[in-house]
Write a protein that holds these residues in place. Structure first.
Motif, PDB file in Angstrom:
ATOM      1  N   ASP A 120       0.829  -1.207   0.000  1.00  0.00           N
ATOM      2  CA  ASP A 120       0.000   0.000   0.000  1.00  0.00           C
ATOM      3  C   ASP A 120       0.864   1.258   0.000  1.00  0.00           C
ATOM      4  N   ALA A 121       1.907   1.267   0.824  1.00  0.00           N
ATOM      5  CA  ALA A 121       2.779   2.441   0.909  1.00  0.00           C
ATOM      6  C   ALA A 121       3.514   2.677  -0.407  1.00  0.00           C
ATOM      7  N   ALA A 122       3.942   1.620  -1.053  1.00  0.00           N
ATOM      8  CA  ALA A 122       4.658   1.762  -2.328  1.00  0.00           C
ATOM      9  C   ALA A 122       3.729   2.287  -3.420  1.00  0.00           C
ATOM     10  N   LEU A 123       2.486   1.794  -3.455  1.00  0.00           N
ATOM     11  CA  LEU A 123       1.525   2.278  -4.449  1.00  0.00           C
ATOM     12  C   LEU A 123       1.198   3.749  -4.219  1.00  0.00           C
ATOM     13  N   ALA A 124       1.095   4.132  -2.948  1.00  0.00           N
ATOM     14  CA  ALA A 124       0.827   5.546  -2.639  1.00  0.00           C
ATOM     15  C   ALA A 124       1.982   6.420  -3.077  1.00  0.00           C
ATOM     16  N   ALA A 125       3.205   5.928  -2.887  1.00  0.00           N
ATOM     17  CA  ALA A 125       4.386   6.696  -3.311  1.00  0.00           C
ATOM     18  C   ALA A 125       4.420   6.838  -4.822  1.00  0.00           C
ATOM     19  N   GLN A 126       4.057   5.772  -5.530  1.00  0.00           N
ATOM     20  CA  GLN A 126       4.022   5.840  -6.995  1.00  0.00           C
ATOM     21  C   GLN A 126       2.987   6.850  -7.469  1.00  0.00           C
ATOM     22  N   ALA A 127       1.821   6.869  -6.791  1.00  0.00           N
ATOM     23  CA  ALA A 127       0.772   7.804  -7.193  1.00  0.00           C
ATOM     24  C   ALA A 127       1.221   9.245  -7.013  1.00  0.00           C
ATOM     25  N   GLY A 128       2.123   9.472  -6.059  1.00  0.00           N
ATOM     26  CA  GLY A 128       2.616  10.822  -5.816  1.00  0.00           C
ATOM     27  C   GLY A 128       3.683  11.271  -6.791  1.00  0.00           C
ATOM     28  N   GLY A 129       4.139  10.430  -7.645  1.00  0.00           N
ATOM     29  CA  GLY A 129       5.174  10.805  -8.610  1.00  0.00           C
ATOM     30  C   GLY A 129       5.962   9.594  -9.024  1.00  0.00           C
ATOM     31  N   GLY A 130       5.708   9.109 -10.208  1.00  0.00           N
ATOM     32  CA  GLY A 130       6.322   7.861 -10.647  1.00  0.00           C
ATOM     33  C   GLY A 130       7.644   8.079 -11.337  1.00  0.00           C
ATOM     34  N   GLN A 131       8.708   8.249 -10.574  1.00  0.00           N
ATOM     35  CA  GLN A 131      10.026   8.397 -11.154  1.00  0.00           C
ATOM     36  C   GLN A 131      10.900   7.199 -10.824  1.00  0.00           C
ATOM     37  N   GLN A 132      11.842   6.950 -11.717  1.00  0.00           N
ATOM     38  CA  GLN A 132      12.838   5.910 -11.483  1.00  0.00           C
ATOM     39  C   GLN A 132      14.209   6.563 -11.460  1.00  0.00           C
ATOM     40  N   TYR A 133      15.100   5.959 -10.673  1.00  0.00           N
ATOM     41  CA  TYR A 133      16.421   6.537 -10.457  1.00  0.00           C
ATOM     42  C   TYR A 133      17.475   5.486 -10.797  1.00  0.00           C
ATOM     43  N   ARG A 134      18.424   5.904 -11.630  1.00  0.00           N
ATOM     44  CA  ARG A 134      19.553   5.009 -11.915  1.00  0.00           C
ATOM     45  C   ARG A 134      20.694   5.382 -10.984  1.00  0.00           C
ATOM     46  N   LEU A 135      21.139   4.400 -10.199  1.00  0.00           N
ATOM     47  CA  LEU A 135      22.110   4.649  -9.145  1.00  0.00           C
ATOM     48  C   LEU A 135      23.385   3.839  -9.374  1.00  0.00           C
ATOM     49  N   ALA A 136      24.471   4.325  -8.764  1.00  0.00           N
ATOM     50  CA  ALA A 136      25.725   3.581  -8.706  1.00  0.00           C
ATOM     51  C   ALA A 136      26.316   3.792  -7.322  1.00  0.00           C
ATOM     52  N   HIS A 137      27.129   2.844  -6.880  1.00  0.00           N
ATOM     53  CA  HIS A 137      27.706   3.017  -5.546  1.00  0.00           C
ATOM     54  C   HIS A 137      29.132   2.474  -5.496  1.00  0.00           C
ATOM     55  N   ILE A 138      29.849   2.946  -4.495  1.00  0.00           N
ATOM     56  CA  ILE A 138      31.189   2.464  -4.169  1.00  0.00           C
ATOM     57  C   ILE A 138      31.155   2.029  -2.712  1.00  0.00           C
ATOM     58  N   LEU A 139      31.657   0.837  -2.445  1.00  0.00           N
ATOM     59  CA  LEU A 139      31.635   0.289  -1.095  1.00  0.00           C
ATOM     60  C   LEU A 139      33.059   0.024  -0.615  1.00  0.00           C
ATOM     61  N   VAL A 140      33.364   0.525   0.556  1.00  0.00           N
ATOM     62  CA  VAL A 140      34.569   0.119   1.283  1.00  0.00           C
ATOM     63  C   VAL A 140      34.082  -0.763   2.419  1.00  0.00           C
ATOM     64  N   ALA A 141      34.259  -2.070   2.247  1.00  0.00           N
ATOM     65  CA  ALA A 141      33.656  -3.029   3.167  1.00  0.00           C
ATOM     66  C   ALA A 141      34.385  -3.062   4.506  1.00  0.00           C
ATOM     67  N   LEU A 142      33.617  -3.338   5.558  1.00  0.00           N
ATOM     68  CA  LEU A 142      34.156  -3.557   6.888  1.00  0.00           C
ATOM     69  C   LEU A 142      33.790  -4.970   7.336  1.00  0.00           C
ATOM     70  N   PRO A 143      34.697  -5.665   8.013  1.00  0.00           N
ATOM     71  CA  PRO A 143      34.368  -7.010   8.487  1.00  0.00           C
ATOM     72  C   PRO A 143      33.368  -6.958   9.630  1.00  0.00           C
ATOM     73  N   GLU A 144      32.711  -8.098   9.878  1.00  0.00           N
ATOM     74  CA  GLU A 144      31.817  -8.190  11.037  1.00  0.00           C
ATOM     75  C   GLU A 144      32.638  -7.920  12.304  1.00  0.00           C
ATOM     76  N   GLY A 145      32.092  -7.114  13.212  1.00  0.00           N
ATOM     77  CA  GLY A 145      32.797  -6.802  14.444  1.00  0.00           C
ATOM     78  C   GLY A 145      34.085  -6.036  14.216  1.00  0.00           C
ATOM     79  N   ALA A 146      34.045  -5.092  13.252  1.00  0.00           N
ATOM     80  CA  ALA A 146      35.255  -4.335  12.915  1.00  0.00           C
ATOM     81  C   ALA A 146      35.804  -3.599  14.140  1.00  0.00           C
ATOM     82  N   THR A 147      37.123  -3.568  14.234  1.00  0.00           N
ATOM     83  CA  THR A 147      37.778  -2.855  15.327  1.00  0.00           C
ATOM     84  C   THR A 147      37.767  -1.363  15.043  1.00  0.00           C
ATOM     85  N   PRO A 148      37.986  -0.508  16.066  1.00  0.00           N
ATOM     86  CA  PRO A 148      38.067   0.936  15.817  1.00  0.00           C
ATOM     87  C   PRO A 148      39.134   1.289  14.774  1.00  0.00           C
ATOM     88  N   GLU A 149      40.244   0.563  14.771  1.00  0.00           N
ATOM     89  CA  GLU A 149      41.293   0.839  13.791  1.00  0.00           C
ATOM     90  C   GLU A 149      40.817   0.509  12.377  1.00  0.00           C
TER      91      GLU A 149
END
Length: 441
Positions: free
Chosen positions: A164-193
């Motif tokens: 329902d929320a997604a359909l309401a958002a579409q009714a308010g303006g149906g735009q699509q966005y092409r995205l790209a990202h860069i990730l610097v991964a951190l391990p599980e339980g990463a240390t402060p360093e």
């Protein structure tokens, strides 16, 4: 005693000559070195080199966009490690791909490319790959696809309130966005360093982009830890309901070309770029492809072995290739009780109605075209495509598509988390070209 000593010495001499000959033969025939150890499996240097050649071929003429050779080697090895881990998990879960099913998949791939099996073998040989190696790669792809499907069925749910929320958002303006990202991964339980190092790295990458020393896609290829790094970090087109809530409001306010971040997420530090925006109004027709086809089924059961069923379907295929009417042969020989009396006619159906493999095969045919024999869980099939059309799915189907869209986004998030856990729990050892062990594997 002297005679015994002479015999013993002669035996040692013979053994030494054998060892020397073996060593010489070993020098003449280079050994395929190990590039990585993955739990109880290994990735060979020849496999890695073949994968690297494929990547370089994709970037022909754009080689300057690739990272340094040692970084590219590590990225490709990481992909291969994830493949091995997923295949192993699929097999542990009881997922299997039979030889006949694999034969049918390869026959379909050859047919889709207008090749016979022999021509496919020749094409692969030109690219430095054997048919056996190609079979293994296709088998692994099918296993990973089914593992992902099983994961989705067991862990992904979408509520009516989310739809329902997604359909309401579409009714308010149906735009699509092409995205790209860069990730610097951190391990599980990463240390402060580790957190501080990751943050400094992502800030440095952002500085390169801001100063114009490197564009976003090139920086993603060179520095991102994401599985899609070699695609320039491209995430494709998404509606707002396909974007995690933490980013959706930010993306809505961004201009094309703008970069957001760095920001800390569950996987590590990220940069997000809005590449393009396009209109995709919810009021516009939502068209789906549908196909009309007929088929012939020869079942595999307690009375018919797979070999017997294959022989019968091959004979029927030969009759049709010789000019026999498909519908008449279906009425005479098909073992699908639901369609036999209609000449095998399945009516109009969406592409995924009978499973992804069946749908992909029908989609690959031209109208009037007849497939090669192929195997399913029920038995051996022939399919003739009669027609195709685009149909507006309407409001109810629109709701189902929104549900699927939300499910895909959730699956992407959860499956990536699953892959990180799978990778974190695995024993992985990377080795240098000289055979020495790399640190930080």
């Amino acid at each position: 005693m002297t005679t015994l000593l002479r015999r013993f010495a002669g035996s040692l001499l013979a053994l030494a000559l054998l060892v020397g000959a073996a060593a010489q033969a070993q020098q003449l025939q280079p050994i395929d070195r190990i590039a990585a150890v993955v739990n109880e499996d290994v990735i060979l240097h020849s496999e890695l080199e073949r994968a690297l050649r494929n990547i370089r071929a994709q970037y022909a003429g754009r080689e300057d966009q690739l990272p340094p050779p040692n970084v590219l080697r590590r990225q490709v090895l990481e992909r291969m490690v994830l493949t091995r881990l997923q295949v192993a998990r699929a097999l542990e879960s009881g997922i299997r791909v039979g030889d006949q099913e694999l034969d049918a998949a390869i026959a379909n791939i050859a047919a889709q490319n207008g090749l016979t099996l022999d021509q496919l073998r020749e094409r692969l040989a030109q690219e430095g790959q054997s048919l056996a190696e190609f079979r293994t790669s296709i088998r692994d792809e099918i296993l990973m696809q089914r593992l992902r499907q099983r994961f989705a069925q067991s862990r992904i749910t979408v509520t009516e309130a989310e739809v329902d929320a997604a359909l309401a958002a579409q009714a308010g303006g149906g735009q699509q966005y092409r995205l790209a990202h860069i990730l610097v991964a951190l391990p599980e339980g990463a240390t402060p360093e580790q957190i501080a190092t990751g943050e400094q790295k992502i800030i440095g990458i952002k500085g390169l982009i801001d100063r114009g020393e490197m564009d976003f896609a090139a920086a993603a290829v060179r520095y991102s830890d994401s599985p899609n790094a070699l695609e320039g970090g491209d995430l494709g087109w998404r509606t707002l309901d396909e974007i995690p809530a933490a980013f959706a409001n930010v993306v809505r306010s961004m201009a094309p070309g703008q970069v957001f971040g760095p920001v800390r997420g569950p996987s590590g530090f990220q940069l997000l770029k809005l590449v393009e925006v396009r209109d995709a109004s919810a009021a516009a027709p939502m068209l789906v492809s549908e196909f009309n086809a007929r088929h012939i089924l020869i079942r595999v059961d307690q009375d018919t072995t797979p070999e017997q069923a294959r022989a019968r379907i091959d004979a029927l295929a030969a009759r049709i290739a010789g000019g026999a009417d498909f519908a008449a042969v279906a009425r005479e020989a098909s073992e699908d009780a639901n369609s036999r009396d209609q000449g095998g006619d399945l009516g109009w159906f969406p592409q995924d109605a009978f499973g992804p493999e069946f749908g992909a095969l029908v989609a690959s045919l031209a109208d009037g075209g007849v497939s090669a024999p192929f195997r399913s869980e029920a038995g051996w099939h022939l399919v003739q495509r009669l027609g195709s059309r685009q149909r507006d799915v309407g409001d109810q189907n629109r709701r189902e598509q929104v549900r699927e869209t939300i499910g895909r986004r959730k699956l992407e998030d959860e499956y990536n988390r699953f892959l990180r856990e799978l990778r974190g729990d695995a024993y992985v050892e990377f080795r240098n070209p000289d055979g020495s062990v790399q640190s930080g594997g």
